[in-house]
Design an enzyme around this catalytic site. Structure first.
Site, mmCIF file in Angstrom:
data_model
loop_
_atom_site.group_PDB
_atom_site.id
_atom_site.type_symbol
_atom_site.label_atom_id
_atom_site.label_comp_id
_atom_site.label_asym_id
_atom_site.label_seq_id
_atom_site.Cartn_x
_atom_site.Cartn_y
_atom_site.Cartn_z
ATOM 1 N N ASP A 82 -4.826 -5.860 -7.899
ATOM 2 C CA ASP A 82 -4.981 -5.171 -6.625
ATOM 3 C C ASP A 82 -5.156 -3.686 -6.952
ATOM 4 O OD1 ASP A 82 -5.118 -4.715 -3.904
ATOM 5 O OD2 ASP A 82 -3.293 -5.805 -3.423
ATOM 6 N N HIS A 112 0.838 -1.206 0.000
ATOM 7 C CA HIS A 112 0.000 0.000 0.000
ATOM 8 C C HIS A 112 0.874 1.256 0.000
ATOM 9 C CE1 HIS A 112 -2.956 -2.948 1.465
ATOM 10 N NE2 HIS A 112 -3.872 -2.109 1.018
#
Length: 374
Positions: free
Chosen positions: A296, A226
């Protein structure tokens, strides 16, 4: 909701092109290229109700997006105010979304259980347990019970796709984004496979599609994708492919989500989401997966900070990704759909990607949506 979704899907399938010989936008192909491109996009948004001025309403109507992703916490704002307030509110929101769609939306959520749990008890949903808890118990009845509980909650809301289960092998228990959050069933890939199969079967009992993740294995990482690029070249092993191979061979896999991890042993240039050798080579050719590949979140730091938007979209599609996820929850960009849609059209015009690539992704997406009507 169920009957209307079936009607949506049947109408959509009847208008779909044949899978091999028709040319896109030719007289024999009734589905415009703009629709096919839109179906490849799954988008996050703000709001507990939809008005026609909300960008997600525009994205559904004008850009024909294929799916939405729901969150309870808004990361850019740092507050628990996003899409989920109560079961009644959430069901109404999803109904509003589907009513605006000419084609059925994938309504997706990360409902793994434990710490990654969007439908929390504070909003009126049942308690859940983590994958690690279930793996340690290693009791099929317990796994079925808790997975069915999740599936029931999703089904009642109209959510038709769970971005779960995690099939990462827990090779590094201190992993900040997998092991330390109790998201992996086990350090034993056989246990991971068995537990994931039980979880997926429970979802299927309630007509929920499953997206297993994060291919080709995020369990050994030492940092969080992330935030930035994660290199697992020295820690990853082929044992991490065992759950994927076994689940694919068992014909249980609806879709697979890629990881934003760099592994020079698989691709010396690009992370998995952007890697043709990893997706088209390893996943499709070697492991034999013919279904939908989901990225993702393309707005996570590992992609956003390292690559421009056009380069990232090009590399992902060329690698073999079918659905591009823009979660709008690392940064928030209400114009991400127009930007992404325009970029894909440009890539087609520039002949960097082909119409056949878009057609193949579209056909896989339609085949997966057809499962919702069966």
């Amino acid at each position: 909701m169920r009957l209307s979704l079936i009607a949506f899907v049947l109408g959509f399938i009847l208008s779909a092109p044949s899978c091999s010989h028709s040319q896109p936008n030719s007289n024999s192909d009734p589905v415009p290229m703009d629709v096919k491109i839109g179906q490849m996009l799954t988008i996050g948004f703000r709001g507990i109700a939809i008005t026609d001025t909300n960008h997600i309403a525009r994205d559904i109507k004008k850009y024909h997006i294929g799916g939405v992703v729901l969150f309870d916490y808004d990361v850019p704002r740092g507050e628990a105010k996003r899409n989920i307030r109560s079961p009644e509110q959430l069901k109404s929101l999803i109904t509003q979304l589907q009513e605006r769609a000419e084609r059925p939306l994938f309504v997706t959520i990360d409902q793994e259980g434990g710490k990654v749990n969007r439908l929390k008890p504070t909003y009126g949903f049942p308690e859940t347990v983590s994958a690690q808890y279930l793996g340690q118990l290693n009791n099929p009845d317990s796994t079925r019970h808790y997975a069915r509980q999740i599936a029931q909650s999703l089904s009642r809301m109209g959510i038709n796709m769970d971005l779960a289960p995690v099939v990462d092998v827990n090779t590094n228990p201190k992993n900040p984004v997998i092991g330390s959050l109790d998201r992996s069933f086990s350090s034993d890939p056989e246990v991971v496979s068995e537990q994931a199969a039980l979880f997926i079967k429970a979802l299927h009992q309630y007509d929920i599609l499953s997206v297993i993740k994060h291919f080709p294995g995020h369990g050994s990482s030492k940092s969080d994708s992330h935030l930035g690029l994660v290199d697992v070249t020295d820690s990853w092993s082929e044992r991490e492919l065992i759950p994927y191979k076994q689940l694919i061979d068992s014909n249980l896999v609806d879709a697979i989500m890629t990881a934003h991890i760099f592994n020079a042993r698989l691709d010396s240039t690009y992370p998995a989401t952007l890697s043709k050798s990893t997706i088209s080579g390893l996943l499709r050719e070697k492991l034999g997966f013919e279904g939908v590949v989901v990225s993702d979140d393309m707005m996570m730091g590992a992609i956003r900070k390292e690559y421009g938007l056009k380069t990232a979209i090009y590399q992902a599609i060329d690698a073999g990704v079918d659905i591009l996820v823009f979660g709008n929850n690392s940064i928030y960009d209400p114009e991400i759909v127009p930007k992404a849609h325009r970029i894909i059209r440009e890539l087609l015009q520039e002949e960097k990607i082909t119409r056949e690539q878009i057609n193949r992704s579209y056909e896989r997406i339609i085949a997966l949506k057809q499962k919702l009507a069966n």
